[in-house]
Design an enzyme around this catalytic site. Structure first.
Site, PDB file in Angstrom:
ATOM      1  N   LYS A   1     -29.288 -14.801 -39.355  1.00 22.91           N
ATOM      2  CA  LYS A   1     -29.160 -14.921 -40.753  1.00 22.91           C
ATOM      3  C   LYS A   1     -27.903 -15.834 -41.298  1.00 22.91           C
ATOM      4  O   LYS A   1     -26.823 -15.736 -40.499  1.00 22.91           O
ATOM      5  CB  LYS A   1     -28.579 -13.546 -41.399  1.00 22.91           C
ATOM      6  CG  LYS A   1     -29.235 -13.074 -42.547  1.00 22.91           C
ATOM      7  CD  LYS A   1     -28.914 -11.681 -43.012  1.00 22.91           C
ATOM      8  CE  LYS A   1     -29.519 -11.527 -44.296  1.00 22.91           C
ATOM      9  NZ  LYS A   1     -29.111  -9.915 -44.573  1.00 22.91           N
TER      10      LYS A   1
HETATM   11  C1  E4P Z   1     -30.720  -8.601 -47.314  1.00 28.01           C
HETATM   12  O1  E4P Z   1     -30.872  -9.019 -46.346  1.00 28.01           O
HETATM   13  C2  E4P Z   1     -29.267  -7.854 -47.848  1.00 28.01           C
HETATM   14  O2  E4P Z   1     -28.724  -7.314 -46.469  1.00 28.01           O
HETATM   15  C3  E4P Z   1     -29.581  -7.024 -48.773  1.00 28.01           C
HETATM   16  O3  E4P Z   1     -30.695  -6.631 -49.173  1.00 28.01           O
HETATM   17  C4  E4P Z   1     -28.430  -7.077 -49.844  1.00 28.01           C
HETATM   18  O4  E4P Z   1     -28.472  -5.978 -50.784  1.00 28.01           O
HETATM   19  P1  E4P Z   1     -27.703  -5.610 -51.763  1.00 28.01           P
HETATM   20  O5  E4P Z   1     -27.596  -6.277 -53.014  1.00 28.01           O
HETATM   21  O6  E4P Z   1     -27.925  -4.064 -52.174  1.00 28.01           O
HETATM   22  O7  E4P Z   1     -26.103  -5.619 -51.003  1.00 28.01           O
END
Ligand code: E4P
Length: 216
Positions: A83
């Site tokens: 990522k």
């Molecule tokens: C996605 O890969 C992220 O880890 C995640 O969806 C972030 O979500 P949040 O805005 O609830 O922290």
């Protein structure tokens, strides 16, 4: 639509994987901090719990640093998906890694143009954050609609991974639009199974069944 769970809690992942409905996992540095576990150890463990992609995020901000970290992460398991943030260096890294056959999830996407860049960089997944988009006065699902249109216009293979999902309506809308994947916290996924009329219906059927005095 594929279902990923957004957590680094291995007990939650194992529990959801047992339903047979889990297609992958996403993590981020905040979720790793919340799990309170060693990053590499917990990522290796998560990769063994699911067959699908497990997103593990780099923390370096420069291309060379991202490549160095990706090298460590991709050795953990064949289903690791690196990522990277949606920055110039992140997309340079994306292009290099996908060129070598490594899966890449480009994260922190907040505009359709950013999603277009990620697709051009060969991203396996683009992660638009709908919840955070909504929180800031924008329409998260409108962003997904735009990305779907653009990706379809040019037949980009990058999968739209709806992230920062906060509730079932986000999931429903993502499916209506034709997003490829959604990732949500365990509680949101569990909530999808539930309906008050299902519970009420079971209660009524069991009460009537008891009256028959039979067993199966
Ligand atoms: C996605 O890969 C992220 O880890 C995640 O969806 C972030 O979500 P949040 O805005 O609830 O922290």
């Amino acid at each position: 639509m594929k279902f990923f769970v957004d957590t680094a809690d291995t007990a939650e992942i194992a529990d959801l994987a047992a339903t047979g409905l889990l297609d992958g996992v996403t993590t981020n540095p905040s979720l790793i901090a919340r799990a309170g576990r060693d990053f590499l150890e917990v990522t290796r463990e998560i990769c063994a719990l699911v067959d699908g992609p497990v997103s593990a995020e780099v923390v370096a901000l420069d291309h060379a640093g991202m490549l160095r970290e990706a090298e460590v992460l991709r050795k953990l398991a064949p289903n690791v998906c690196i990522k990277v943030p949606l920055t110039v260096d992140g997309l340079k890294t994306c292009k290099a890694l996908t060129g070598e056959g490594t899966m890449v999830n480009v994260t922190l996407c907040f505009s359709a143009n950013q999603a277009l860049l990620a697709a051009k960089a060969g991203a396996s997944f683009i992660s638009p954050f709908v919840g955070r988009h909504d929180d800031n006065g924008f329409d998260g699902m409108e962003l997904i609609r735009d990305i779907r249109l653009i990706y379809d216009n040019y037949a980009f293979a990058t999968e739209i991974l709806v992230a920062s999902v906060r509730h079932g309506v986000h999931v429903l809308e993502a499916a209506r639009i034709g997003a490829d994947v959604m990732t949500a916290p365990p509680a949101v996924i569990r909530g999808l199974f539930r309906h008050v009329l299902t519970d009420k219906g079971i209660e009524g059927f069991l009460a009537d069944w008891a009256k028959t005095g039979q067993s199966i």
